[in-house]
Scaffold this motif. Structure first.
Motif, PDB file in Angstrom:
ATOM      1  N   ASP A   1       0.831  -1.211   0.000  1.00  0.00           N
ATOM      2  CA  ASP A   1       0.000   0.000   0.000  1.00  0.00           C
ATOM      3  C   ASP A   1       0.862   1.255   0.000  1.00  0.00           C
ATOM      4  O   ASP A   1       1.888   1.326   0.679  1.00  0.00           O
ATOM      5  CB  ASP A   1      -0.917   0.009   1.225  1.00  0.00           C
ATOM      6  CG  ASP A   1      -1.979  -1.080   1.157  1.00  0.00           C
ATOM      7  OD1 ASP A   1      -2.320  -1.476   0.024  1.00  0.00           O
ATOM      8  OD2 ASP A   1      -2.454  -1.512   2.217  1.00  0.00           O
ATOM      9  N   GLY A   2       0.431   2.246  -0.770  1.00  0.00           N
ATOM     10  CA  GLY A   2       1.096   3.541  -0.789  1.00  0.00           C
ATOM     11  C   GLY A   2       2.115   3.729  -1.888  1.00  0.00           C
ATOM     12  O   GLY A   2       2.739   4.784  -1.969  1.00  0.00           O
ATOM     13  N   TYR A   3       2.302   2.768  -2.760  1.00  0.00           N
ATOM     14  CA  TYR A   3       3.287   2.895  -3.826  1.00  0.00           C
ATOM     15  C   TYR A   3       2.605   2.825  -5.185  1.00  0.00           C
ATOM     16  O   TYR A   3       1.671   2.055  -5.387  1.00  0.00           O
ATOM     17  CB  TYR A   3       4.349   1.789  -3.726  1.00  0.00           C
ATOM     18  CG  TYR A   3       5.198   1.918  -2.492  1.00  0.00           C
ATOM     19  CD1 TYR A   3       6.287   2.783  -2.475  1.00  0.00           C
ATOM     20  CD2 TYR A   3       4.905   1.191  -1.349  1.00  0.00           C
ATOM     21  CE1 TYR A   3       7.066   2.911  -1.339  1.00  0.00           C
ATOM     22  CE2 TYR A   3       5.673   1.319  -0.204  1.00  0.00           C
ATOM     23  CZ  TYR A   3       6.754   2.181  -0.213  1.00  0.00           C
ATOM     24  OH  TYR A   3       7.525   2.306   0.905  1.00  0.00           O
ATOM     25  N   ARG A   4       3.092   3.663  -6.106  1.00  0.00           N
ATOM     26  CA  ARG A   4       2.553   3.653  -7.467  1.00  0.00           C
ATOM     27  C   ARG A   4       3.520   2.901  -8.376  1.00  0.00           C
ATOM     28  O   ARG A   4       4.735   3.031  -8.257  1.00  0.00           O
ATOM     29  CB  ARG A   4       2.357   5.080  -7.982  1.00  0.00           C
ATOM     30  CG  ARG A   4       1.279   5.823  -7.220  1.00  0.00           C
ATOM     31  CD  ARG A   4       1.043   7.200  -7.748  1.00  0.00           C
ATOM     32  NE  ARG A   4       2.323   7.880  -7.975  1.00  0.00           N
ATOM     33  CZ  ARG A   4       2.488   8.856  -8.848  1.00  0.00           C
ATOM     34  NH1 ARG A   4       1.497   9.275  -9.579  1.00  0.00           N
ATOM     35  NH2 ARG A   4       3.652   9.434  -8.996  1.00  0.00           N
ATOM     36  N   ALA A   5       2.979   2.135  -9.291  1.00  0.00           N
ATOM     37  CA  ALA A   5       3.787   1.267 -10.157  1.00  0.00           C
ATOM     38  C   ALA A   5       4.781   2.049 -11.004  1.00  0.00           C
ATOM     39  O   ALA A   5       5.906   1.597 -11.229  1.00  0.00           O
ATOM     40  CB  ALA A   5       2.875   0.439 -11.053  1.00  0.00           C
TER      41      ALA A   5
END
Length: 153
Positions: free
Chosen positions: A134-138
């Protein structure tokens, strides 16, 4: 397990009761086992070296790939032998960090190449991004292929 213990005890009894006959047979068996172990270790080292020589690139590229499978993968066979099978686990890292940000659960996909790759050739495809914490963008992460398994002809 019980069979192994029984065989070990029987071997020790024979070695103590008939050392003149059991010792040469035991040494020959030990030498044969050593040769087999050396051949297996050599083959595994050779395979590890070949797999390490592959050029694998994983990048999020929304221009070349659809939104459902944004991970653009290129596998280039730089070895002299055809790559028959290849599978890997994709890890995600924040630039400059060493913590794998892909979710470590049983739903994490194992990727694989669908066909053999001849020497000097490349295979490209678009694959889904592994589930992330959670909290990370690809698109802000770097991706690496880890836990490579494969075979060469």
């Amino acid at each position: 397990m019980i069979v192994g213990v029984f065989l070990l005890i029987a071997w020790l009894v024979l070695l103590l009761k008939y050392p003149a006959k059991a010792l040469p047979v035991s040494l020959a068996a030990l030498c044969a086992l050593g040769i087999v172990a050396a051949v297996v270790a050599w083959q595994q080292t050779r395979l590890d070296h070949q797999l390490a020589g592959l050029d694998i690139s994983l990048n999020v590229d929304t221009r070349q790939c659809p939104a459902t499978t944004p991970l653009f993968v290129t596998v280039r066979n730089t070895q002299d032998a055809p790559l028959i099978t290849l599978s890997w686990r994709t890890a995600a890292y924040f630039p400059g960090d060493r913590n794998d940000l892909a979710a470590n659960d049983y739903s994490r996909p194992q990727y694989s190449a669908p066909h053999a790759i001849p020497p000097g050739e490349a295979w490209t495809t678009c694959l889904p991004v592994p589930p992330l914490r959670d909290g990370y963008r690809a698109e802000t992460l770097q991706y690496r292929a880890e836990a490579l398994e494969g075979s060469f002809d």
